[in-house]
Design an enzyme around this catalytic site. Structure first.
Site, PDB file in Angstrom:
ATOM      1  NE  ARG A 102      -3.706  -0.169   2.513  1.00 47.28           N
ATOM      2  CZ  ARG A 102      -4.967  -0.440   2.227  1.00 47.28           C
ATOM      3  NH1 ARG A 102      -5.321  -1.644   1.944  1.00 47.28           N
ATOM      4  NH2 ARG A 102      -5.869   0.502   2.220  1.00 47.28           N
TER       5      ARG A 102
ATOM      6  CD  GLU B 101       1.959  -0.688 -13.367  1.00 47.11           C
ATOM      7  OE1 GLU B 101       1.260  -1.561 -13.871  1.00 47.11           O
ATOM      8  OE2 GLU B 101       1.581  -0.016 -12.401  1.00 47.11           O
TER       9      GLU B 101
ATOM     10  CD  GLU C  79      -2.480  -3.998 -18.150  1.00 47.79           C
ATOM     11  OE1 GLU C  79      -2.881  -2.847 -17.936  1.00 47.79           O
ATOM     12  OE2 GLU C  79      -1.991  -4.721 -17.259  1.00 47.79           O
TER      13      GLU C  79
ATOM     14  CE  LYS D 102      -2.026  -5.504  -6.285  1.00 49.95           C
ATOM     15  NZ  LYS D 102      -1.812  -5.352  -7.711  1.00 49.95           N
TER      16      LYS D 102
ATOM     17  N   GLY E 108      -5.400   7.984   4.026  1.00 49.58           N
ATOM     18  CA  GLY E 108      -6.409   8.842   3.401  1.00 49.58           C
ATOM     19  C   GLY E 108      -5.944  10.290   3.365  1.00 49.58           C
TER      20      GLY E 108
ATOM     21  CG  HIS F  59      -4.993   9.815 -38.022  1.00 46.40           C
ATOM     22  ND1 HIS F  59      -5.489  10.418 -39.157  1.00 46.40           N
ATOM     23  CD2 HIS F  59      -5.419   8.530 -38.061  1.00 46.40           C
ATOM     24  CE1 HIS F  59      -6.196   9.542 -39.842  1.00 46.40           C
ATOM     25  NE2 HIS F  59      -6.166   8.389 -39.194  1.00 46.40           N
TER      26      HIS F  59
ATOM     27  CD1 TRP G 193       2.416   5.566  -2.741  1.00 48.15           C
ATOM     28  CD2 TRP G 193       0.829   7.140  -2.547  1.00 48.15           C
ATOM     29  NE1 TRP G 193       2.261   6.156  -3.966  1.00 48.15           N
ATOM     30  CE2 TRP G 193       1.298   7.123  -3.886  1.00 48.15           C
ATOM     31  CE3 TRP G 193      -0.165   8.052  -2.202  1.00 48.15           C
ATOM     32  CZ2 TRP G 193       0.800   7.979  -4.864  1.00 48.15           C
ATOM     33  CZ3 TRP G 193      -0.650   8.908  -3.188  1.00 48.15           C
ATOM     34  CH2 TRP G 193      -0.166   8.861  -4.494  1.00 48.15           C
TER      35      TRP G 193
ATOM     36  CE  LYS H  60       0.770  -3.962 -15.503  1.00 45.89           C
ATOM     37  NZ  LYS H  60      -0.552  -4.110 -14.997  1.00 45.89           N
TER      38      LYS H  60
HETATM   39  C1  F6R Z   1      -1.493  -1.225 -12.741  1.00 46.20           C
HETATM   40  C2  F6R Z   1      -2.415  -1.235 -11.622  1.00 46.20           C
HETATM   41  C3  F6R Z   1      -3.319  -0.077 -11.439  1.00 46.20           C
HETATM   42  C4  F6R Z   1      -4.688  -0.537 -10.933  1.00 46.20           C
HETATM   43  C5  F6R Z   1      -5.567   0.674 -10.593  1.00 46.20           C
HETATM   44  C6  F6R Z   1      -6.945   0.262 -10.136  1.00 46.20           C
HETATM   45  O1  F6R Z   1      -0.718  -2.368 -12.800  1.00 46.20           O
HETATM   46  O2  F6R Z   1      -2.437  -2.152 -10.844  1.00 46.20           O
HETATM   47  O3  F6R Z   1      -3.447   0.676 -12.598  1.00 46.20           O
HETATM   48  O4  F6R Z   1      -5.292  -1.318 -11.910  1.00 46.20           O
HETATM   49  O5  F6R Z   1      -4.949   1.427  -9.583  1.00 46.20           O
HETATM   50  O6  F6R Z   1      -6.881  -0.513  -8.984  1.00 46.20           O
HETATM   51  P1  F6R Z   1      -8.064  -1.448  -8.571  1.00 46.20           P
HETATM   52  O7  F6R Z   1      -8.179  -2.525  -9.602  1.00 46.20           O
HETATM   53  O8  F6R Z   1      -7.678  -2.006  -7.234  1.00 46.20           O
HETATM   54  O9  F6R Z   1      -9.298  -0.611  -8.513  1.00 46.20           O
END
Ligand code: F6R
Length: 607
Positions: free
Chosen positions: A27, A486, A479, A602, A99, A502, A74, A483
């Site tokens: 997290r 990131e 995607e 995450k 939060g 374009h 974070w 990937k």
């Molecule tokens: C990329 C990734 C993020 C999540 C996004 C949504 O690898 O994991 O882009 O997909 O933060 O998260 P969730 O699915 O938990 O709503």
């Protein structure tokens, strides 16, 4: 974003807190800290960076006490420094927070006017200071914390620990999840049940607006109105085995390798006994009563939705709007009658997706969610929650959750086609039987790993990489680029192949590798034409295709990765695997932190 934990135990709290934080590090990992009460004294230790730095600090500078709270950060407000690290302490109170306190500037002024001074740049410190003010004015710890709560705007999960109180934690949630764990003569609190898994499997989830007073032997929960609330105690089944790396070097590698298994489990879960129909849990969803779908998600989950748009529209004939949650929630889009709203989220806690869901409540003809965490807020607030059964995903970059989302969404689209009478039973059975064979096909794709790793080692030298795809391969190109950027930090962008001319084609030169995702399907010839346009401008093409595609269109490509052929409808799931492996091995070649890439977390529980 940010993980919080608390323990009122019978043993030294510090090692328990650190172990629980390890499970929450996904997290955020900008800093970590713990506070305990020992002989009535409140004390804390904090360290910048990953949890290991806090563990090292505790070796030299231990912290005693059997009651404690902990935090992995974070950063939102204030740089990742020791001073800004949680727990934040003000006199007799220490606080950990997940939060954002949105009105912290106003509160800061008020606190400053009361003669208190700030040492951090965080919003959380205001919470500690306000509580101290109320305690100094004569309120007891719980009453002071409650009064502070009533002043806060924004999203939070909070846990408070107090000087002189070694059998008390006060916790509250609004917008961010919080779970209470029940032990034998011990009590715990955590951002999720995974954090508490080694301690207990008996969990009470706090509802939105709840606050809780924990002692070792009691739990008192009050709702947002301050009334006593009864929340169920649940026995949670957490598969411990799936929370370690299982012999792999990284969680991401393990999660990529697990895909044939978990996808197989997801398919079985939604198939009828005779394998000829898709069965949804109660209350189900009849697509014959739905004219339109609105799908909303963030990041990778959003790309799963974009893929599903093609499926729902082409296979089931249902028009679909797809939106990024952070845009959708403030745009206030009209929701026409007979529109079902569908939300996709691995964590089920993404703040923007949850807010978008709440916007649709009372407007849409049904709220459906596709989630990995069945106890999550998004699942609980949906009329119908469809688990993707991917198992715990620890790697910050989503892999198996993405392909499990795709699997469930495809099955939903097939059910929609059948409900609406646009797919005959026999055709549905054919599609489902191809789907049942998919895990075997995915295993073959995983066997290409060595070859993909060799290509990735060369991609690692690039500064920019483009991904191209058409039709179902376009969202997958998006995607694949996400990937790669990131975890390898290489700039990557994706375009629909036909869109290149374009504008973006101006980027092409011999230094820019272009990953073309193109199975030999109905759009293949068009993809090959676009590829030729790129190669004519010295573009270095890495073609990911099947044997027929390699034979017919592979000439002139810099590299080719050959995948097994499959039903075209299944290609997004299959082609996700090489895209993930490419990102993984490029990151390995660059030496980046694959499971915990910089700046990311995450579970995105802040806007
Ligand atoms: C990329 C990734 C993020 C999540 C996004 C949504 O690898 O994991 O882009 O997909 O933060 O998260 P969730 O699915 O938990 O709503």
């Amino acid at each position: 974003m940010c993980g919080i934990v608390g323990v009122l135990g019978d043993h030294e709290a510090a090692p328990i807190l650190v172990e629980a934080l390890k499970r929450l590090e996904y997290r955020g990992y900008d800093s970590a800290g713990i506070a305990t009460v020992h002989d009535g004294i409140l004390d804390r230790r904090r360290a910048v960076g990953k949890l290991v730095n806090l563990s090292d600090l505790l070796v030299h500078d231990s912290l005693r006490g059997k009651a404690g709270i902990g935090h992995t950060r974070w950063a939102t407000h204030g740089a990742p420094t020791v001073v800004n690290a949680h727990p934040h302490q003000a006199g007799p109170v220490a606080v950990v927070h997940n939060g954002i306190i949105e009105n912290f500037r106003d509160l800061r002024q008020e606190v400053a006017a009361a003669g208190m001074s700030f040492v951090t740049e965080t919003d959380t410190e205001t919470v500690a200071l306000l509580t101290q003010i109320y305690m100094e004015a004569g309120l007891g710890p719980v009453a002071a914390a409650r009064k502070t709560l009533s002043r806060l705007e924004g999203a939070f999960a909070l846990a408070f620990l107090f000087q002189g109180e070694d059998d008390l934690i006060f916790a509250a949630r609004k917008g961010s999840p919080l779970a209470i764990g029940h032990g034998d003569g011990e009590m715990y609190v955590g951002s999720d049940a995974i954090a508490l898994a080694p301690l207990t499997d008996r969990i009470t989830y706090l509802d939105e607006g709840d606050s809780a007073v924990l002692t070792r032997t009691s739990l008192e929960i009050r709702n947002a109105d301050g009334d006593l609330a009864n929340r169920p105690l649940k026995q949670i089944q957490l598969d411990q085995a799936r929370i370690d790396k299982g012999g792999h070097k990284h969680f991401m590698a393990k999660e990529i390798a697990e895909q044939p298994t978990v996808i197989g489990e997801a398919i079985d879960h939604y198939l009828s006994r005779d394998g000829a129909r898709v069965v949804l849990p109660e209350p189900g969803l009849d697509f014959a009563k739905i004219d339109r779908l609105t799908m909303v998600a963030c990041g990778t989950a959003y790309y799963a939705c974009v893929t599903a748009k093609y499926w729902f529209e082409q296979v089931a004939g249902i028009p679909v709007d797809v939106d990024i949650a952070s845009e959708f929630r403030y745009r206030e889009p009209p929701i026409p009658a007979r529109t079902a709203a569908l939300f996709v989220s691995q964590s089920g806690e993404t703040a923007d997706t949850l807010a978008a869901l709440r916007y649709c409540q009372g407007k849409a003809a049904g709220i459906v969610s596709v989630v990995n965490v069945p106890e999550s807020s998004i699942a609980r607030e949906s009329d119908l929650a469809l688990p993707i059964l991917a198992g715990t995903e620890i790697g910050v970059a989503s892999t198996k959750a993405f392909t499990c989302q795709l699997t469930v969404l495809l099955m939903l689209a097939l059910k929609a086609a059948s409900d609406r009478g646009v797919l005959e039973d026999a055709a549905l059975a054919d599609r489902l039987s191809a789907l049942r064979a998919l895990p075997g096909v995915l295993n073959v794709a995983l066997e290409r790993e060595t070859e993909i790793a060799e290509v990735a080692a060369r991609l690692a030298e690039a500064r920019d990489i483009l991904f191209l795809g058409r039709g179902l391969m376009y969202p997958l190109a998006l995607e694949g680029a996400l990937k790669l950027k990131e975890i390898s930090y290489i700039h990557a962008e994706a375009y629909a192949s036909g869109e290149l001319k374009h504008g973006p084609i101006a980027l092409i030169d011999k230094s820019v590798p272009i990953v073309v995702l193109a199975p030999r399907d109905a759009l293949f010839d068009k993809s090959v034409s676009n590829m030729q346009e790129v190669m004519a401008r010295n573009g270095k093409v890495l073609l990911i295709t099947d044997a027929a595609g390699a034979k017919e269109g592979g000439e002139g490509a810099w590299q080719i990765i050959r995948l097994p052929a499959t039903d075209p409808i299944l290609t997004p799931i299959l082609y996700a695997l090489p895209a993930q492996l490419l990102a993984y091995h490029t990151a390995i070649a660059k030496g980046t932190d694959v499971d915990q890439p910089r700046n990311l977390a995450k579970s995105v529980t802040v806007e």
